[in-house]
Write an enzyme that holds these catalytic residues in place. Sequence first.
Site, PDB file in Angstrom:
ATOM      1  N   LYS A 106      63.913 -11.756  10.388  1.00  0.00           N
ATOM      2  CA  LYS A 106      64.459 -12.942   9.691  1.00  0.00           C
ATOM      3  C   LYS A 106      65.843 -13.293  10.211  1.00  0.00           C
ATOM      4  O   LYS A 106      66.504 -14.177   9.684  1.00  0.00           O
ATOM      5  CB  LYS A 106      64.551 -12.655   8.191  1.00  0.00           C
ATOM      6  CG  LYS A 106      63.248 -12.261   7.539  1.00  0.00           C
ATOM      7  CD  LYS A 106      63.526 -11.827   6.090  1.00  0.00           C
ATOM      8  CE  LYS A 106      62.413 -10.941   5.571  1.00  0.00           C
ATOM      9  NZ  LYS A 106      62.855 -10.158   4.398  1.00  0.00           N
ATOM     10  N   HIS A 114      70.391   7.294  26.631  1.00  0.00           N
ATOM     11  CA  HIS A 114      69.408   7.928  25.740  1.00  0.00           C
ATOM     12  C   HIS A 114      69.884   9.372  25.537  1.00  0.00           C
ATOM     13  O   HIS A 114      69.303  10.330  26.059  1.00  0.00           O
ATOM     14  CB  HIS A 114      68.024   7.890  26.395  1.00  0.00           C
ATOM     15  CG  HIS A 114      66.878   8.193  25.484  1.00  0.00           C
ATOM     16  ND1 HIS A 114      67.026   8.770  24.241  1.00  0.00           N
ATOM     17  CD2 HIS A 114      65.536   7.999  25.640  1.00  0.00           C
ATOM     18  CE1 HIS A 114      65.830   8.918  23.693  1.00  0.00           C
ATOM     19  NE2 HIS A 114      64.911   8.463  24.515  1.00  0.00           N
ATOM     20  N   ARG A 124      57.723   9.862  20.924  1.00  0.00           N
ATOM     21  CA  ARG A 124      58.437  11.131  20.894  1.00  0.00           C
ATOM     22  C   ARG A 124      59.745  11.075  20.119  1.00  0.00           C
ATOM     23  O   ARG A 124      60.015  11.931  19.277  1.00  0.00           O
ATOM     24  CB  ARG A 124      58.799  11.599  22.326  1.00  0.00           C
ATOM     25  CG  ARG A 124      57.747  12.394  23.006  1.00  0.00           C
ATOM     26  CD  ARG A 124      57.799  12.106  24.480  1.00  0.00           C
ATOM     27  NE  ARG A 124      57.497  10.711  24.671  1.00  0.00           N
ATOM     28  CZ  ARG A 124      56.241  10.254  24.735  1.00  0.00           C
ATOM     29  NH1 ARG A 124      55.249  11.073  24.680  1.00  0.00           N
ATOM     30  NH2 ARG A 124      56.011   8.954  24.856  1.00  0.00           N
ATOM     31  N   THR A 125      60.583  10.083  20.430  1.00  0.00           N
ATOM     32  CA  THR A 125      61.939  10.118  19.870  1.00  0.00           C
ATOM     33  C   THR A 125      61.885   9.960  18.349  1.00  0.00           C
ATOM     34  O   THR A 125      62.484  10.746  17.610  1.00  0.00           O
ATOM     35  CB  THR A 125      62.798   9.017  20.516  1.00  0.00           C
ATOM     36  OG1 THR A 125      62.675   9.124  21.927  1.00  0.00           O
ATOM     37  CG2 THR A 125      64.248   9.164  20.122  1.00  0.00           C
ATOM     38  N   ARG A 175      67.094   3.027  17.688  1.00  0.00           N
ATOM     39  CA  ARG A 175      66.693   2.576  19.033  1.00  0.00           C
ATOM     40  C   ARG A 175      66.685   1.062  19.043  1.00  0.00           C
ATOM     41  O   ARG A 175      66.215   0.429  18.093  1.00  0.00           O
ATOM     42  CB  ARG A 175      65.313   3.096  19.406  1.00  0.00           C
ATOM     43  CG  ARG A 175      64.776   2.461  20.685  1.00  0.00           C
ATOM     44  CD  ARG A 175      63.536   3.115  21.194  1.00  0.00           C
ATOM     45  NE  ARG A 175      63.826   4.436  21.751  1.00  0.00           N
ATOM     46  CZ  ARG A 175      62.944   5.163  22.419  1.00  0.00           C
ATOM     47  NH1 ARG A 175      61.723   4.695  22.624  1.00  0.00           N
ATOM     48  NH2 ARG A 175      63.270   6.341  22.905  1.00  0.00           N
TER      49      ARG A 175
END
Length: 304
Positions: free
Chosen positions: A80, A129, A51-52, A101
Amino acid sequence: MKHLISPMDLSVEETDALLALAGKMYDHPEQYAHLCEGKKLATCFYEPSTRTRLSFEAAMLNLGGSVLGFQSADSSSAAKGESVSDTIRVISYYADICAMRHPKEGAPLVASLHSGIPVINAGDGGHNHPTQTLTDLMTMKQLKGRLNNLTIGLCGDLKFGRTVHSLIKAMSRYEGIRFILISPEELKVPAYIREEVLDAGHIPYEEVSNLENAMPELDILYMTRVQRERFFNEEDYIRLKDTFLLDKKKLANAKDDMFILHPLPRVNEISVEVDDDPRAAYFRQAGYGVYVRMALIATLLDLA
Ligand code: CP
């Protein structure tokens, strides 16, 4: 330069203005279809999302802009060993705004300190959030017509649930809000939320473990998933994961105008038989997420 790292980065007035803009965009999306032409959104996702990430991308495309990004740490140079601060320095040359995120709490904040472009926290570990919170607020505003004088039941994993923490912080600033916190003992809200937000703000709340007893009082029932990815051991997750299951029987004593929200994804906590109930609002909620993110992008780019 403005960023959105915590829901508290926006004052109540700024939050209300953003929700009003999101409402206009929802009613008349065609009026905003070219607002971000020539602008690019980078979605830097070090943790899974449906969703986000996709609603951020849909939001920028709806505004006439473009999107680029990565959807896992493994598919970026984080694999890396590159730091978040180096990554955002580079992304600042490629995009105009970034949604990030990260599984580590505070990572988007660190990024914002080294960024040449606005950074939006799209979820950091069990912490915050804020764009889910804006989505939740828009949903409540659209469905209940107000953000004050509500009894809100938060049910499930209240310990690790970042959507719950952000929602409590944001809603505690509105008049007449009361929380019923429904969880097993092991998944109660963290002490800092109780002490620094609820107690400090003199917000009425109760902590209970039975969903059915709380049901008749609720204007909003906010269900959450017990999140496997936040547990340190599998045994605890298995023991707690099915503590709450919302089904038709449990809704028998709910108000007719109560609404059920869930940030999604759902696993077992809401039976699919509830989906057809007119009070089930979780899919509509995911839809509103596009419009609050459109409003947020436009606001942070100073185009609103
Ligand atoms: N609500 C939410 O954050 O969903 P995703 O994890 O799919 O982005």
